[in-house]
Design a protein around this motif. Structure first.
Motif, PDB file in Angstrom:
ATOM      1  N   PHE A  21      41.527  39.398  41.671  1.00 17.43           N
ATOM      2  CA  PHE A  21      42.580  40.086  41.355  1.00 17.43           C
ATOM      3  C   PHE A  21      42.183  41.298  40.333  1.00 17.43           C
ATOM      4  O   PHE A  21      42.837  42.512  40.484  1.00 17.43           O
ATOM      5  CB  PHE A  21      43.511  39.169  40.483  1.00 17.43           C
ATOM      6  N   ASP A  23      39.137  42.600  39.809  1.00 14.54           N
ATOM      7  CA  ASP A  23      37.981  43.524  40.048  1.00 14.54           C
ATOM      8  C   ASP A  23      38.492  44.887  40.510  1.00 14.54           C
ATOM      9  O   ASP A  23      39.611  44.944  40.917  1.00 14.54           O
ATOM     10  CB  ASP A  23      37.032  43.000  41.130  1.00 14.54           C
ATOM     11  N   TRP A  28      45.387  43.472  41.997  1.00 13.95           N
ATOM     12  CA  TRP A  28      46.691  43.868  41.254  1.00 13.95           C
ATOM     13  C   TRP A  28      46.283  45.503  41.168  1.00 13.95           C
ATOM     14  O   TRP A  28      47.277  45.968  40.463  1.00 13.95           O
ATOM     15  CB  TRP A  28      46.596  43.151  39.704  1.00 13.95           C
ATOM     16  N   ALA A  37      54.096  38.784  41.420  1.00  9.05           N
ATOM     17  CA  ALA A  37      53.695  37.350  41.000  1.00  9.05           C
ATOM     18  C   ALA A  37      54.135  36.982  39.572  1.00  9.05           C
ATOM     19  O   ALA A  37      53.858  36.313  38.598  1.00  9.05           O
ATOM     20  CB  ALA A  37      52.052  37.380  40.690  1.00  9.05           C
ATOM     21  N   ASN A  87      42.897  29.242  42.361  1.00  8.36           N
ATOM     22  CA  ASN A  87      43.423  29.891  43.713  1.00  8.36           C
ATOM     23  C   ASN A  87      44.387  29.041  44.595  1.00  8.36           C
ATOM     24  O   ASN A  87      44.569  27.796  44.387  1.00  8.36           O
ATOM     25  CB  ASN A  87      41.866  29.863  44.682  1.00  8.36           C
ATOM     26  N   HIS A 104      47.758  26.935  40.368  1.00 11.75           N
ATOM     27  CA  HIS A 104      48.732  27.971  40.611  1.00 11.75           C
ATOM     28  C   HIS A 104      49.372  27.816  41.867  1.00 11.75           C
ATOM     29  O   HIS A 104      49.774  28.757  42.349  1.00 11.75           O
ATOM     30  CB  HIS A 104      47.872  29.580  40.376  1.00 11.75           C
ATOM     31  N   VAL A 149      52.720  29.156  41.402  1.00 12.14           N
ATOM     32  CA  VAL A 149      53.237  29.433  40.159  1.00 12.14           C
ATOM     33  C   VAL A 149      53.063  30.742  39.677  1.00 12.14           C
ATOM     34  O   VAL A 149      52.165  31.467  39.732  1.00 12.14           O
ATOM     35  CB  VAL A 149      52.061  28.539  39.407  1.00 12.14           C
ATOM     36  N   GLY A 175      33.686  31.993  39.086  1.00 17.24           N
ATOM     37  CA  GLY A 175      34.591  32.948  39.625  1.00 17.24           C
ATOM     38  C   GLY A 175      35.860  33.162  39.108  1.00 17.24           C
ATOM     39  O   GLY A 175      36.875  33.624  39.881  1.00 17.24           O
ATOM     40  N   THR A 176      35.896  33.220  37.879  1.00 17.78           N
ATOM     41  CA  THR A 176      37.219  33.551  37.169  1.00 17.78           C
ATOM     42  C   THR A 176      37.096  34.325  36.006  1.00 17.78           C
ATOM     43  O   THR A 176      35.920  33.985  35.120  1.00 17.78           O
ATOM     44  CB  THR A 176      38.132  32.256  36.625  1.00 17.78           C
ATOM     45  N   ASP A 200      29.136  33.439  37.673  1.00 17.88           N
ATOM     46  CA  ASP A 200      29.835  34.899  37.951  1.00 17.88           C
ATOM     47  C   ASP A 200      28.806  36.069  37.744  1.00 17.88           C
ATOM     48  O   ASP A 200      27.709  35.952  36.867  1.00 17.88           O
ATOM     49  CB  ASP A 200      30.727  35.121  36.643  1.00 17.88           C
ATOM     50  N   LYS A 217      25.237  35.126  39.129  1.00 15.65           N
ATOM     51  CA  LYS A 217      24.884  35.441  40.575  1.00 15.65           C
ATOM     52  C   LYS A 217      26.448  35.209  41.162  1.00 15.65           C
ATOM     53  O   LYS A 217      27.302  34.686  40.696  1.00 15.65           O
ATOM     54  CB  LYS A 217      23.967  34.312  41.028  1.00 15.65           C
ATOM     55  N   ALA A 219      28.820  33.585  44.151  1.00 18.08           N
ATOM     56  CA  ALA A 219      29.248  32.218  44.255  1.00 18.08           C
ATOM     57  C   ALA A 219      28.248  31.220  44.996  1.00 18.08           C
ATOM     58  O   ALA A 219      27.799  30.351  44.511  1.00 18.08           O
ATOM     59  CB  ALA A 219      30.759  31.849  44.883  1.00 18.08           C
TER      60      ALA A 219
HETATM   61  P1  OAD Z   1      40.034  37.637  38.678  1.00 13.06           P
HETATM   62  O1  OAD Z   1      40.417  38.789  39.768  1.00 13.06           O
HETATM   63  O2  OAD Z   1      40.593  37.762  37.249  1.00 13.06           O
HETATM   64  O3  OAD Z   1      38.667  37.317  38.180  1.00 13.06           O
HETATM   65  C1  OAD Z   1      37.591  37.124  39.262  1.00 13.06           C
HETATM   66  C2  OAD Z   1      36.174  36.883  38.833  1.00 13.06           C
HETATM   67  O4  OAD Z   1      35.241  36.420  39.871  1.00 13.06           O
HETATM   68  C3  OAD Z   1      35.566  37.936  37.957  1.00 13.06           C
HETATM   69  O5  OAD Z   1      34.995  37.424  36.694  1.00 13.06           O
HETATM   70  C4  OAD Z   1      34.458  38.659  38.790  1.00 13.06           C
HETATM   71  O6  OAD Z   1      33.435  38.832  38.342  1.00 13.06           O
HETATM   72  C5  OAD Z   1      33.862  37.477  39.449  1.00 13.06           C
HETATM   73  N1  OAD Z   1      33.454  37.461  41.025  1.00 13.06           N
HETATM   74  C6  OAD Z   1      33.486  38.475  41.729  1.00 13.06           C
HETATM   75  N2  OAD Z   1      32.863  38.221  43.074  1.00 13.06           N
HETATM   76  C7  OAD Z   1      32.429  37.244  42.630  1.00 13.06           C
HETATM   77  C8  OAD Z   1      31.399  36.388  43.589  1.00 13.06           C
HETATM   78  N3  OAD Z   1      31.023  36.694  44.731  1.00 13.06           N
HETATM   79  N4  OAD Z   1      30.993  35.109  43.209  1.00 13.06           N
HETATM   80  C9  OAD Z   1      31.463  34.730  41.966  1.00 13.06           C
HETATM   81  N5  OAD Z   1      32.189  35.302  41.000  1.00 13.06           N
HETATM   82  C10 OAD Z   1      32.703  36.704  41.530  1.00 13.06           C
HETATM   83  O7  OAD Z   1      40.590  36.169  39.197  1.00 13.06           O
HETATM   84  P2  OAD Z   1      41.084  34.850  38.367  1.00 13.06           P
HETATM   85  O8  OAD Z   1      40.345  34.693  37.328  1.00 13.06           O
HETATM   86  O9  OAD Z   1      41.001  33.598  39.502  1.00 13.06           O
HETATM   87  O10 OAD Z   1      47.204  33.947  39.051  1.00 13.06           O
HETATM   88  O11 OAD Z   1      42.538  35.225  38.080  1.00 13.06           O
HETATM   89  C11 OAD Z   1      43.328  34.053  37.511  1.00 13.06           C
HETATM   90  C12 OAD Z   1      44.646  34.360  37.883  1.00 13.06           C
HETATM   91  O12 OAD Z   1      45.157  35.611  37.771  1.00 13.06           O
HETATM   92  C13 OAD Z   1      44.944  33.901  39.646  1.00 13.06           C
HETATM   93  O13 OAD Z   1      45.302  32.718  39.783  1.00 13.06           O
HETATM   94  C14 OAD Z   1      46.468  34.725  39.603  1.00 13.06           C
HETATM   95  C15 OAD Z   1      45.996  36.043  38.869  1.00 13.06           C
HETATM   96  O14 OAD Z   1      47.161  36.731  38.478  1.00 13.06           O
HETATM   97  C16 OAD Z   1      48.662  33.912  39.880  1.00 13.06           C
HETATM   98  O15 OAD Z   1      48.787  34.792  40.529  1.00 13.06           O
HETATM   99  C17 OAD Z   1      49.784  33.163  39.119  1.00 13.06           C
END
Ligand code: OAD
Length: 233
Positions: A21, A23, A28, A37, A87, A104, A149, A175-176, A200, A217, A219
């Motif tokens: 979302f 990056d 987004w 959303a 996810n 979610h 959600v 990955g969050t 991450d 690293k 995932a």
């Molecule tokens: P984000 O897009 O905010 O964060 C993604 C994370 O994954 C970042 O910290 C990246 O550095 C990391 N990342 C990127 N590539 C990766 C890889 N190959 N391996 C591991 N990590 C990697 O996504 P979320 O934290 O999941 O909610 O976002 C949380 C919520 O915001 C989502 O569930 C969604 C969104 O709005 C709703 O839609 C309700």
């Protein structure tokens, strides 16, 4: 068996080809988050929002779990594992994890627009039924909507997730960006003597004083490294 709780986010599915979302180039950037959303966005233009999730649901037909998901499932050989995921894809399920809490919602499900959490009206779609149309009705006569959600809505499964986090011997954040609450607050429920890992490739700001082992690293490689570290410990 020790308890291991995984908190996963969009980054675990990135290597399967699903955009994150926040990056650069993430979802987004392409779609205004509050339009697709949020409950206000849905009320303003339900068709646009339903189509946005139709596309995401269709994408599930083309993607596969990656090694990150597979290793989360493999951990069940050694630990009592619960996956708490933000996810809405089904890649943890398809990789074989058994205990998954979707904070979610789930793309593969649809529900009532009047009462999204009434289990009576939550329906699992078959893969080929990925397209929801305006006029498709839930059991209570309301427009069928994605079981997601949205911002501005309750997160009913957070209590179940907190209950699991409280029992964790090992807590793995993968990955969050830890931007979205209440998911990001789950770490506060994890016992202080539990081991906490972060997988991450980027730095992630986490509001805590506690020790976190950052495996910097992606995932798949990160999960391999985690398996090595916990096997040694
Ligand atoms: P984000 O897009 O905010 O964060 C993604 C994370 O994954 C970042 O910290 C990246 O550095 C990391 N990342 C990127 N590539 C990766 C890889 N190959 N391996 C591991 N990590 C990697 O996504 P979320 O934290 O999941 O909610 O976002 C949380 C919520 O915001 C989502 O569930 C969604 C969104 O709005 C709703 O839609 C309700």
């Amino acid at each position: 068996m020790k308890k291991l709780v995984i908190l996963s986010g969009a980054g675990i599915s990135a290597e399967s080809g699903i955009s994150t979302f926040r990056d650069a180039g993430g979802l987004w950037d392409k779609y205004p988050v509050m339009q697709v959303a949020s409950i206000e966005g849905y009320e303003a233009d339900p068709e646009l929002v339903i189509n946005f999730y139709n596309e995401r649901r269709k994408q599930l037909l083309d993607v596969k779990p990656n090694q990150g998901h597979v290793l989360c499932a493999e951990l069940e050989k050694y630990f009592d594992v619960t996956v708490v995921t933000q996810n809405v894809d089904n890649l943890h399920e398809r990789a074989g994890s058994h205990n998954i809490i979707h904070l979610h919602g789930e793309l593969t499900k649809v529900c009532s627009s009047y009462n999204p959490n009434n289990p009576k009206y939550i329906k699992e779609l078959k893969p080929e039924e990925f397209e929801v149309k305006m006029g498709d009705k839930a059991g209570d006569g309301s427009q069928l909507r994605p079981f997601i959600v949205w911002f501005g809505e309750d997160v009913p499964r957070i209590a179940d997730a907190a209950y699991e986090a409280e029992k964790a011997d090992i807590f793995v954040i993968i990955g969050t960006s830890m931007n979205v609450y209440p998911a990001a607050g789950l770490l506060n429920y994890v016992p202080y003597n539990a081991e906490v890992y972060l997988i991450d490739p980027k730095d992630v700001y986490i509001d805590t004083e506690r020790k976190i082992t950052h495996i910097k690293k992606g995932a798949s490689e990160g999960m391999k490294e985690l398996m090595r570290l916990i096997a040694e410990g």
